[in-house]
Structure formats: structure tokens, C-alpha cells
Design an enzyme around this catalytic site. Structure first.
Site, mmCIF file in Angstrom:
data_model
loop_
_atom_site.group_PDB
_atom_site.id
_atom_site.type_symbol
_atom_site.label_atom_id
_atom_site.label_comp_id
_atom_site.label_asym_id
_atom_site.label_seq_id
_atom_site.Cartn_x
_atom_site.Cartn_y
_atom_site.Cartn_z
ATOM 1 N N HIS A 32 -28.195 11.270 22.255
ATOM 2 C CA HIS A 32 -27.637 12.214 21.841
ATOM 3 C C HIS A 32 -28.050 12.145 20.322
ATOM 4 O O HIS A 32 -27.829 13.265 19.677
ATOM 5 C CB HIS A 32 -26.104 11.149 21.292
ATOM 6 C CG HIS A 32 -25.420 10.363 22.386
ATOM 7 N ND1 HIS A 32 -24.504 11.404 22.659
ATOM 8 C CD2 HIS A 32 -25.378 9.302 22.982
ATOM 9 C CE1 HIS A 32 -23.150 11.000 23.821
ATOM 10 N NE2 HIS A 32 -24.222 9.161 23.554
ATOM 11 N N CYS A 85 -5.582 -9.210 6.917
ATOM 12 C CA CYS A 85 -4.384 -8.651 5.884
ATOM 13 C C CYS A 85 -2.666 -9.249 6.931
ATOM 14 O O CYS A 85 -2.420 -9.481 6.287
ATOM 15 C CB CYS A 85 -4.104 -7.741 5.545
ATOM 16 S SG CYS A 85 -4.743 -5.820 4.435
ATOM 17 N N HIS A 114 0.814 -1.050 0.418
ATOM 18 C CA HIS A 114 0.033 0.460 -0.305
ATOM 19 C C HIS A 114 0.622 1.607 -0.028
ATOM 20 O O HIS A 114 1.846 1.341 0.608
ATOM 21 C CB HIS A 114 -0.371 0.136 0.984
ATOM 22 C CG HIS A 114 -2.175 -0.649 1.213
ATOM 23 N ND1 HIS A 114 -2.793 -1.469 0.977
ATOM 24 C CD2 HIS A 114 -1.931 -2.324 2.135
ATOM 25 C CE1 HIS A 114 -3.572 -2.119 0.789
ATOM 26 N NE2 HIS A 114 -2.979 -2.915 1.536
ATOM 27 N N CYS A 144 -19.676 3.425 26.578
ATOM 28 C CA CYS A 144 -21.220 4.063 26.522
ATOM 29 C C CYS A 144 -22.129 3.174 27.292
ATOM 30 O O CYS A 144 -23.156 3.637 28.618
ATOM 31 C CB CYS A 144 -22.056 4.667 25.471
ATOM 32 S SG CYS A 144 -21.378 6.386 25.281
ATOM 33 N N CYS A 184 -29.246 5.113 22.730
ATOM 34 C CA CYS A 184 -27.887 5.961 22.187
ATOM 35 C C CYS A 184 -29.155 6.964 21.787
ATOM 36 O O CYS A 184 -28.267 8.522 22.559
ATOM 37 C CB CYS A 184 -27.625 5.475 21.175
ATOM 38 S SG CYS A 184 -26.567 4.015 21.352
#
Lengths: 256, 109
Positions: free
Chosen positions: A176, A109, A77, A217, A172
């Protein structure tokens, strides 16, 4: 009794059907967590020297080009062509029919092409690599398009987002979405976007992954957290990324 | 994994008598020794207690750090450029370990 039950089931089905069919509403003009920071913390995030997240960006760059155990990431890469990479994850893996996030792609990878061991999701090496790659995308705009293939996972992520959980029985969205901008004790609740992760959090005194934040959270609402890299969290990661469309990548961000 | 390298920023070159800003930051927990873990045991103190900067054959900056300094201590200070040569920055912690960074200062005559 059975008839009543089936009737109510039918009603439920009818009532919920339009909700499920409706196209989810995008957050209009999403506000990055950056805008909720105090001025000194904003300054710290912008400062490419003093921002402690750059420790990991530096070591990630070293790891990326580390050829001591065979071929380095950088042998295949070219970092110069990877500026959009973090924007493309989680991506759909057609073979396994699931979403794959950047950490899992790195591990794929490593195992298949580098003959190295897979890294733990929150290991120093993994944080370094994801911070480095995330930093390459710094300033790029998030623009996720949900396709036919990713739709089921997107819906699961959305379902997770709106589901109440934990002893506090909060989703959530309760904090939020509905309460963003309001105060929770001394803090202002942010919209909870993912554009700065991996991010340096002051309370951790370290860089942490998005999934660590999910766990944090979940524990904050006294729910049992899922594992990092779990299907639930990856679908949520995908949903959140879409939800933050229009924001720019800030990795490594500084958060409280 | 190796320890994270301290971050040091020194101007690439300076004119004689120019005042250079040196910025440094090291990754360190700076554990105060006052905190307790979930079992009530004291977490042992682990702090960087001394920082030195040597340049042009003498100590140009030294700092003593205490437990009140937050994690990842950031220090910046000013040094007058006098000659081309290495600048050695050393962080010592209270366990006898140290980390060192050597940077070349180029003074254009």
C-alpha cells in the site's frame, strides 16, 4: 563472543535509533480508495439510494433512537452535534492508558449507561451503529494530531504497518505504500486508507468493519489475523487514520 | 435484529399523468444454489424470485428474478401517476417468505 554480541547490539541500537527518532513521513496528497474504483462503482458509492451500505445506515439510525430497552443513544446524544465524532476515534483513554475505538466506545456506553449487553464487533447492530455515525461525518476531513499521550500507540501502529508478516512475508507498506497504483493481477493496488469504513465490499456482498478488512489483508499474506478489537488492530487503526490525514470520510464507501 | 428494511424511493408528490420513477432495493443474499461451501456441500438456493408492485387497484409492475441476479437486487421502473393512494411493493422469495413496503402516492389535482 559475548563482546561481539554486545557490540553488534550496540551497533544495531545506534543504527536503528535515528530511524525510530525520525518523524514519520506523512503521505503527501493521499489518494482515497474511491479514486481506484471503476466509474460504475464510483457512481454506486455516490448514489445515496443505490449504495447498499445505506441499508445499515438506515438501521443504525433506527437503533440509535431505539428506546425499547430503556434510554436510547439519542436521548443523551443529539445526532446533529455528532458530525465530528468518528473523526475523534480511536481516542486515548487516560484511565486505562490505551486507545479506544468507536465500537468499543459504543459498547462502553451500552454497558455502563444503557444497561444493555455489549455487541460483538462485527454484529449487525454494531455495523449499523458505526455506519450511521460514520455517515454523519461523510465529507468531513480527517485531521489526526498525534499527542504525547497517543504517541506510544501511534508508534506501535506504525511498527505493525511496517512489519513483515505471513508466509508471503509482506508488510502493509510493501503493497500500500511502495506498490500503490501498480497492478496485482486484475486489480490496482490502492493506498489502503481507512476513510470509507465500515464499507460495502463486493466480494463480501456486505458491509464490513475496518478490522474485518485488516483480517482479510492479513489472511491474504497468509498471516494469522488478530482479533477484531485487539490492541494491535486499534493501534493500526489509529496509525492509518493519521496516514489518511486530508482525506474526507466516505462511510459507507463501496470497495471491491 | 430485525431484517433490514427494503429501500424504496417514490416521488413525494406527482401531477396527474406524470411518469414517476420508482427505485427499490432489498437486502438479500441471492444465493444461487450452484455454489459449494468449504466442505464441498451445495449451499441451498435462496433467492427472491418474484417482485410485484400494485397501485390504484391493479398490478402495475411485476418481475421474475432468477439465480443470475446479484445480491441486494436493485429494481427501478416507471409508473404513471393516476390517483392518490397506496403503492404496495412486495418481494417474494423461494422459501415462501415475503417482505412488503407500502408507500403513499400523492397526486395533486
Amino acid at each position: 563472543m559475548a563482546r561481539v554480541a554486545s557490540l553488534s547490539l550496540l551497533l544495531c541500537g545506534l543504527l536503528s535509533a535515528p530511524l525510530l527518532m525520525a518523524e514519520p513521513t506523512q503521505v503527501k496528497d493521499p489518494i482515497s480508495g474511491f479514486d481506484y474504483l471503476s466509474a460504475p462503482n464510483q457512481k454506486l458509492q455516490r448514489d445515496e439510494f443505490a449504495n447498499p451500505g445505506y441499508f445499515r445506515v438506515d438501521s443504525g439510525k433506527t437503533l440509535f433512537n431505539d428506546a425499547s430497552q430503556g434510554n436510547a443513544c439519542g436521548d443523551c446524544h443529539d445526532a446533529a452535534t455528532m458530525k465530528d465524532v468518528t473523526l475523534k476515534y480511536p481516542r486515548h483513554d487516560a484511565e486505562a492508558d490505551r486507545l479506544v475505538n468507536l465500537s468499543q466506545q459504543i459498547n462502553e456506553c451500552r454497558v455502563e449507561r444503557q444497561n444493555r449487553e455489549a455487541l460483538e464487533p462485527e454484529s449487525e447492530e454494531m455495523l449499523s451503529l458505526t455506519a450511521y455515525l460514520g455517515n454523519l461525518s461523510r465529507g468531513r476531513t480527517i485531521d489526526v494530531t498525534v499527542t504525547e499521550e497517543t504517541r506510544p500507540f501511534f508508534e506501535q501502529g506504525r511498527e505493525f504497518y511496517y512489519r513483515r508478516r505471513g508466509q508471503l512475508n509482506l508488510s502493509c507498506a510493501h503493497c500500500h505504500e511502495q506498490s500503490a497504483g501498480k497492478r496485482l493481477r486484475g486489480e490496482v493496488i490502492s493506498e489502503g486508507h481507512s476513510n470509507g469504513y465500515p464499507a460495502y465490499r463486493h466480494i463480501w456482498e456486505a458491509l464490513g468493519s475496518l478490522h474485518r478488512m485488516f483480517q482479510w489483508c492479513n489472511e491474504a499474506v497468509r498471516a494469522q489475523p488478530f482479533d477484531k478489537g485487539s490492541e494491535e488492530y486499534i493501534n493500526l487503526e489509529y496509525y492509518l487514520k493519521w496516514r489518511g490525514n486530508g482525506l474526507t470520510v466516505e462511510t459507507p464507501a463501496v470497495r471491491r | 435484529m430485525d431484517r433490514l428494511k427494503p429501500r424504496v424511493k417514490i416521488p413525494e408528490s406527482a401531477k396527474p399523468d406524470e411518469v414517476m420513477e420508482i427505485r427499490t432495493m432489498i437486502s438479500h443474499p441471492m444465493e444461487t444454489g450452484y455454489r459449494r461451501n468449504t466442505r464441498g456441500e451445495i449451499i441451498p438456493r435462496h433467492i427472491i424470485d418474484r417482485f410485484t408492485c400494485e397501485y390504484a387497484g391493479q398490478m402495475v409492475f411485476e418481475a421474475k428474478l432468477g439465480p443470475g441476479i446479484a445480491a441486494n437486487p436493485y429494481l427501478s421502473f416507471y409508473v404513471k401517476a393516476v390517483s392518490t393512494g397506496p403503492m404496495t411493493l412486495t418481494w417474494h422469495d423461494d422459501r415462501g417468505e415475503s417482505q412488503q413496503v407500502v408507500k403513499q402516492v400523492n397526486v395533486e389535482l
